[in-house]
Design a protein around this motif. Structure first.
Motif, PDB file in Angstrom:
ATOM      1  N   THR A  61       0.826  -1.206   0.000  1.00 43.02           N
ATOM      2  CA  THR A  61       0.000   0.000   0.000  1.00 43.02           C
ATOM      3  C   THR A  61       0.859   1.254   0.000  1.00 43.02           C
ATOM      4  OG1 THR A  61      -1.778  -1.138   1.193  1.00 43.02           O
ATOM      5  CG2 THR A  61      -1.774   1.275   1.263  1.00 43.02           C
ATOM      6  N   VAL A  62       1.867   1.283   0.889  1.00 36.79           N
ATOM      7  CA  VAL A  62       2.733   2.450   1.002  1.00 36.79           C
ATOM      8  C   VAL A  62       3.462   2.714  -0.299  1.00 36.79           C
ATOM      9  CG1 VAL A  62       4.827   3.325   2.109  1.00 36.79           C
ATOM     10  CG2 VAL A  62       2.998   2.348   3.502  1.00 36.79           C
ATOM     11  N   PHE A  63       3.946   1.658  -0.958  1.00 43.40           N
ATOM     12  CA  PHE A  63       4.721   1.884  -2.177  1.00 43.40           C
ATOM     13  C   PHE A  63       3.847   2.165  -3.390  1.00 43.40           C
ATOM     14  CE2 PHE A  63       8.316   0.929   0.312  1.00 43.40           C
ATOM     15  CZ  PHE A  63       9.367   1.519  -0.363  1.00 43.40           C
ATOM     16  N   ILE A  64       2.643   1.669  -3.409  1.00 44.38           N
ATOM     17  CA  ILE A  64       1.720   2.079  -4.469  1.00 44.38           C
ATOM     18  C   ILE A  64       1.405   3.566  -4.316  1.00 44.38           C
ATOM     19  CG2 ILE A  64      -0.652   1.851  -5.305  1.00 44.38           C
ATOM     20  CD1 ILE A  64      -0.410  -1.165  -4.773  1.00 44.38           C
ATOM     21  N   LEU A  65       1.170   4.005  -3.085  1.00 38.47           N
ATOM     22  CA  LEU A  65       0.948   5.426  -2.839  1.00 38.47           C
ATOM     23  C   LEU A  65       2.187   6.248  -3.174  1.00 38.47           C
ATOM     24  CD1 LEU A  65      -1.040   5.298   0.530  1.00 38.47           C
ATOM     25  CD2 LEU A  65      -1.919   5.897  -1.730  1.00 38.47           C
ATOM     26  N   SER A  66       3.369   5.693  -2.888  1.00 42.19           N
ATOM     27  CA  SER A  66       4.612   6.383  -3.248  1.00 42.19           C
ATOM     28  C   SER A  66       4.720   6.552  -4.750  1.00 42.19           C
ATOM     29  CB  SER A  66       5.820   5.588  -2.723  1.00 42.19           C
ATOM     30  OG  SER A  66       7.031   6.142  -3.201  1.00 42.19           O
ATOM     31  N   GLY A  67       4.376   5.505  -5.500  1.00 49.14           N
ATOM     32  CA  GLY A  67       4.397   5.613  -6.956  1.00 49.14           C
ATOM     33  C   GLY A  67       3.414   6.655  -7.448  1.00 49.14           C
ATOM     34  N   PHE A  68       2.213   6.663  -6.853  1.00 50.88           N
ATOM     35  CA  PHE A  68       1.190   7.622  -7.258  1.00 50.88           C
ATOM     36  C   PHE A  68       1.608   9.037  -6.896  1.00 50.88           C
ATOM     37  CE2 PHE A  68      -3.583   8.739  -7.182  1.00 50.88           C
ATOM     38  CZ  PHE A  68      -3.608   8.841  -8.565  1.00 50.88           C
ATOM     39  N   TRP A  69       2.326   9.196  -5.783  1.00 51.89           N
ATOM     40  CA  TRP A  69       2.841  10.525  -5.410  1.00 51.89           C
ATOM     41  C   TRP A  69       3.794  11.048  -6.476  1.00 51.89           C
ATOM     42  CZ3 TRP A  69       7.979  12.003  -4.363  1.00 51.89           C
ATOM     43  CH2 TRP A  69       8.139  13.295  -3.878  1.00 51.89           C
TER      44      TRP A  69
END
Length: 475
Positions: A315-323
């Motif tokens: 979850t954190v890294f998907i959000l990081s990618g989206f950021w």
């Protein structure tokens, strides 16, 4: 305004430093704030009033939060977070969601949506993260809120870190916003100038040279690429983004030291990592720490069961990618890294320990493939490019076209600088050199000579080349 532009180097920076060094201590923040507002206005005048309004509202909300009790504190916290996230969402992600809704509608037989494209303000992601960290640090009691609105605005708008980081959390420089006398020394200024020139050289002498060829290769249709050329483009971009991004961080840290600020380090030789887990401890360090402290740990961190932990990591890294960008290829890049972080915990770390230093190679290959997802304009284009790297399709053995000696020399130089810190003695020497704040006369003379040489070489390239990309406009 790009740090490596003639406008910044020949006009803005010398003028600012002259005024800043001549100003009495009580006026230095004023000079820095005015310069920061001018710096941002040059590239984003249309958004300056909006950004200033958001800073005012945040300052007022946090002052109220600090005086409130119990549940009222949480209300002000939520209001501040919602305001900042909503602003980021609108400017960065409105187009993305509307495009996808329109595509779904067309697939269902509806007419495509029409809307006026939202323009992305430069640096909005870094700007938002620092407003959030101020809010959360004050809420958690890590620091008291700044009494002066102008000091708060300076923290948010400080130009060295505004457009490409590092992400400076409030508690890291809270005291320095009001008193930097401890770092106002000749040695600190020399160290800052040296660090700035290292970053400038990394950007213009290495990243720009590699980036010109990487752009040319990625502009070709993947179906036309031989396997060797596809890998060459991916490796060139891998080194380009490192030397470009770390170069910008070096320049920001150097400018900060010239002003008396001590910004956190943002890169630590990431390509010598022996796993993707270690890579994210060395790459964009300030973002990784922000994600850990403000997302991963609140989700449960390492205290939860393994299945939940893996979901949290992903979850954190998907959000990081989206950021990083409002596109499916960025989401895929985040999910890709999240997958390997999970695989590290499942079995890869045990395998890498057996390989020892050789584990640098598979980690680097995983990283190179990931950068294709990051660099490509679309997810479909990224997948097509990766398929060529894997040898799928025709024309897999065609020879490489001609590339200049300058390109090959720069590529080898980038590899040497990227991997030489795999030798522990060299890595310790690098850390000592970059962190130094006191110099003997001999060391100062040597650093001055190297700084002057890097300046001459970099200026020569900037004046003689028209290729000077700014790759952070999407962030």
């Amino acid at each position: 305004m790009v740090f490596s532009s003639t406008l910044f180097l020949f006009y803005f920076l010398p003028g600012f430093l002259l005024l800043y060094f001549l100003a009495p201590a009580r006026f230095k923040n004023v000079v820095a704030l005015v310069a920061s507002l001018l710096f941002y206005a040059w590239g984003g005048l249309n958004f300056l009033a909006l950004f200033l309004a958001s800073v005012v509202i945040n300052f007022v909300l946090i002052r109220f939060m600090d005086k409130a009790q119990n549940w009222q504190k949480r209300i002000y916290l939520i209001l501040s977070i919602v305001l900042n996230v909503a602003m980021l969402f609108y400017f960065k992600y409105a187009n993305f969601f509307l495009e996808n809704v329109s595509a779904l509608g067309e697939a269902a037989g509806s007419s495509p949506l029409t809307w006026e494209k939202v323009v992305l303000p430069i640096g909005i992601s870094f700007f938002t993260f620092e407003k959030l960290t101020y809010t959360i640090d004050v809420y958690r009691g890590v620091n008291k809120p700044l009494r002066s609105f102008w000091d708060f605005m300076l923290y948010i708008m400080l130009f060295p870190k505004m457009i490409a980081g590092p992400i400076v959390r409030f508690h890291e420089i809270a005291d320095q916003l009001t008193d930097r006398t401890a770092f106002d020394t000749v040695d600190q200024k020399l160290a800052g100038l040296f660090r700035f020139m290292i970053g400038l050289a990394k950007k213009v002498l290495i990243a720009n040279v590699l980036g010109e060829q990487a752009d040319a290769i990625f502009s070709l249709s993947p179906a036309e690429l031989p396997v060797a050329q596809a890998w060459l483009g991916a490796v060139a971009y891998t080194f380009q983004i490192y030397f470009d991004f770390s170069g910008y961080s070096d320049m920001a840290i150097g400018l900060g030291r010239l002003m008396g600020f001590q910004f956190p380090e943002n890169f630590n030789n990431p390509y010598i990592s022996r796993s993707i887990t270690e890579f994210w401890q060395r790459w964009h360090i300030t973002l990784g720490r922000w994600m850990r402290d403000y997302l991963y740990i609140p989700l449960g961190g390492n205290r939860v069961k393994p299945a939940r932990l893996y979901v949290n990591l992903w979850t954190v890294f998907i959000l990081s990618g989206f950021w990083h960008g409002a596109a499916w290829n960025f989401i895929a890049w985040g999910a890709y890294h999240g997958l390997f972080l999970v695989l590290d915990r499942l079995f890869l770390l045990r395998l890498y320990r057996k390989l020892g230093a050789l584990s640098i190679l598979p980690t680097f290959v995983i990283t190179v493939v990931g950068w294709v997802l990051f660099r490509a304009e679309t997810l479909a284009g990224a997948l097509a490019y990766v398929s060529r790297m894997l040898g799928l399709g025709v024309n897999i053995t065609a020879a490489l076209p001609y590339y200049t000696r300058e390109f090959w020399f720069t590529l080898v130089l980038a590899a040497v600088f990227s991997f030489m810190a795999a030798l522990p003695r060299i890595e310790r020497w690098e850390i000592r050199t970059l962190a130094a704040s006191h110099f003997s006369v001999r060391a100062a003379a040597g650093i001055t000579a190297v700084t002057a040489l890097l300046l001459l070489l970099s200026m020569g390239y900037i004046v003689g080349s028209s290729f000077n990309p700014f790759i952070y406009f999407r962030f």
